[in-house]
Write an enzyme that holds these catalytic residues in place. Structure first.
Site, mmCIF file in Angstrom:
data_model
loop_
_atom_site.group_PDB
_atom_site.id
_atom_site.type_symbol
_atom_site.label_atom_id
_atom_site.label_comp_id
_atom_site.label_asym_id
_atom_site.label_seq_id
_atom_site.Cartn_x
_atom_site.Cartn_y
_atom_site.Cartn_z
ATOM 1 N N ARG A 106 0.814 -1.219 0.000
ATOM 2 C CA ARG A 106 0.000 0.000 0.000
ATOM 3 C C ARG A 106 0.843 1.261 0.000
ATOM 4 O O ARG A 106 0.546 2.209 -0.723
ATOM 5 C CB ARG A 106 -0.954 -0.028 1.204
ATOM 6 C CG ARG A 106 -1.845 1.212 1.355
ATOM 7 C CD ARG A 106 -2.445 1.699 0.051
ATOM 8 N NE ARG A 106 -3.108 0.620 -0.701
ATOM 9 C CZ ARG A 106 -3.362 0.673 -1.995
ATOM 10 N NH1 ARG A 106 -2.961 1.705 -2.724
ATOM 11 N NH2 ARG A 106 -3.971 -0.320 -2.596
ATOM 12 N N LYS A 141 1.829 25.367 -3.450
ATOM 13 C CA LYS A 141 0.602 24.689 -3.020
ATOM 14 C C LYS A 141 0.759 23.186 -3.271
ATOM 15 O O LYS A 141 0.393 22.663 -4.316
ATOM 16 C CB LYS A 141 -0.604 25.256 -3.759
ATOM 17 C CG LYS A 141 -0.890 26.712 -3.390
ATOM 18 C CD LYS A 141 -2.067 27.274 -4.166
ATOM 19 C CE LYS A 141 -2.300 28.735 -3.811
ATOM 20 N NZ LYS A 141 -3.415 29.317 -4.592
ATOM 21 N N LYS A 173 3.842 39.621 -2.947
ATOM 22 C CA LYS A 173 2.432 39.470 -3.263
ATOM 23 C C LYS A 173 1.642 40.707 -2.818
ATOM 24 O O LYS A 173 2.214 41.644 -2.253
ATOM 25 C CB LYS A 173 1.895 38.194 -2.625
ATOM 26 C CG LYS A 173 2.597 36.935 -3.160
ATOM 27 C CD LYS A 173 2.088 35.677 -2.535
ATOM 28 C CE LYS A 173 0.703 35.298 -3.018
ATOM 29 N NZ LYS A 173 0.694 34.922 -4.446
ATOM 30 N N GLU A 203 3.908 40.403 -7.744
ATOM 31 C CA GLU A 203 2.562 40.096 -8.228
ATOM 32 C C GLU A 203 1.772 41.389 -8.397
ATOM 33 O O GLU A 203 1.737 42.229 -7.492
ATOM 34 C CB GLU A 203 1.859 39.185 -7.223
ATOM 35 C CG GLU A 203 0.414 38.876 -7.561
ATOM 36 C CD GLU A 203 -0.276 38.116 -6.449
ATOM 37 O OE1 GLU A 203 -0.083 36.891 -6.387
ATOM 38 O OE2 GLU A 203 -0.979 38.740 -5.629
ATOM 39 N N ASP A 224 -1.715 38.479 -12.083
ATOM 40 C CA ASP A 224 -2.687 37.643 -11.383
ATOM 41 C C ASP A 224 -4.116 37.935 -11.826
ATOM 42 O O ASP A 224 -4.560 39.096 -11.827
ATOM 43 C CB ASP A 224 -2.563 37.872 -9.873
ATOM 44 C CG ASP A 224 -3.373 36.870 -9.072
ATOM 45 O OD1 ASP A 224 -3.372 35.687 -9.431
ATOM 46 O OD2 ASP A 224 -4.000 37.286 -8.078
#
Length: 301
Positions: A106, A141, A173, A203, A224
């Site tokens: 597994r 992410k 950002k 960004e 973005d």
């Protein structure tokens, strides 16, 4: 065009990940099912088979799972990471003590199915934009603890890797800009802080911010949630900023690189790439990739 070597995973990294997964699965008493039902002397032969079409990734992790359970297990790969597979194709042959083979199954398949799913999904995105100069890239992410191997799988699928973590590149950002006090101010502060090998990306979500960013000379601008029309206009603005012709724009190195993000999926990525953008970042290829169906068929000798 130079062909890139296929990526490789360090054995030590694989061993740490697999050992943790085996400890999680085996718990306090080990595989009580196999211990209760399989005689210690029995040997097994198994084939790992793909039940779907895709790109294989994670064979080294699968092999490590069997080796850590019992070093006497023989794991023979029949394909290599990065190969494209069809349904029914065999990936590896495993021979050894039946208990250990069953106990490692597994964990081996979990790594293999997940990473092959990431590689296969990335290949679908990359295939949608293969006629352009754009590349699809993953982001931070990723599933906790699996970033290194997921980014490895993305590369096997024909994608590119964004920064690895918070420490290897500066990405300014919207919240950084808000706290710092503006696009130009944030880029200037980053340039003053960064070493000469550290890239600076900012960004922006409007073309006005984009113009401000160009004047401050970052290495990369992340556009973005812009529409294809806005992205197309940004490419023209960037080209004129560098004094380049339309023919020379894609060929010149050293200019500011443009990356698009937001609302990227298999339906939208082609239109985004056709604007002339350099990179398209998306979390879909790591966070939304379906697993590749792989099974292990076993016989007892």
């Amino acid at each position: 065009m130079t062909t890139a070597f296929r990526p490789q995973l360090p054995p030590l990294l694989m061993e740490d990940l697999v050992r943790a997964a085996l400890n999680e699965d085996l718990g306090r008493a080990g595989d009580v099912t196999s211990a209760a039902t399989i005689a210690p002397h029995l040997q097994a032969t198994a084939l790992m088979n793909s039940r779907d079409e895709g790109v294989i990734a994670g064979l080294g992790l699968a092999e490590t799972a069997f080796r850590l359970l019992d070093p006497s297990i023989r794991f023979k790969t029949l394909v290599a990471d990065g190969d494209r597979l069809g349904p029914g194709q065999s990936l590896a042959r495993i021979e050894g003590p039946a208990r250990a083979v069953l106990s490692a199954e597994r964990v081996a398949l979990n790594f293999l199915m997940h990473l092959s799913g990431v590689a296969s999904y990335t290949a679908r995105f990359a295939g949608e934009i293969a006629h352009t100069g754009a590349r699809v890239t993953c982001t931070r992410k990723t599933l906790p603890g699996l970033r290194a191997v997921e980014k490895y799988a993305v590369r096997l699928g024909g994608g590119s890797s964004h920064r690895y973590g918070l420490d290897d590149a500066i990405l300014i950002k919207d919240n950084h800009i808000a706290v710092c006090g503006g696009v130009a101010k944030a880029i200037a502060a980053a340039r003053a802080y960064a070493g000469h090998l550290v890239k600076v990306e900012v960004e922006v979500d409007t073309l006005d911010q984009f113009r401000q960013a160009l004047d401050a000379s970052p290495d990369v601008v992340l556009l973005d949630n812009m529409t294809p029309d806005m992205l197309r206009e940004a490419v023209v603005i960037n080209r004129k900023h560098h004094g380049l012709s339309a023919d020379d724009y894609a060929k010149v190195s050293g200019r500011i690189v443009l990356e698009a993000s937001g609302n990227v999926n298999l339906t939208t990525i082609r239109a985004i790439a056709e604007t002339g953008i350099d990179f398209i970042s998306t979390s879909k290829i790591t966070m939304a990739a379906p697993t590749l169906d792989i099974g292990l068929d076993i016989t007892i000798d």
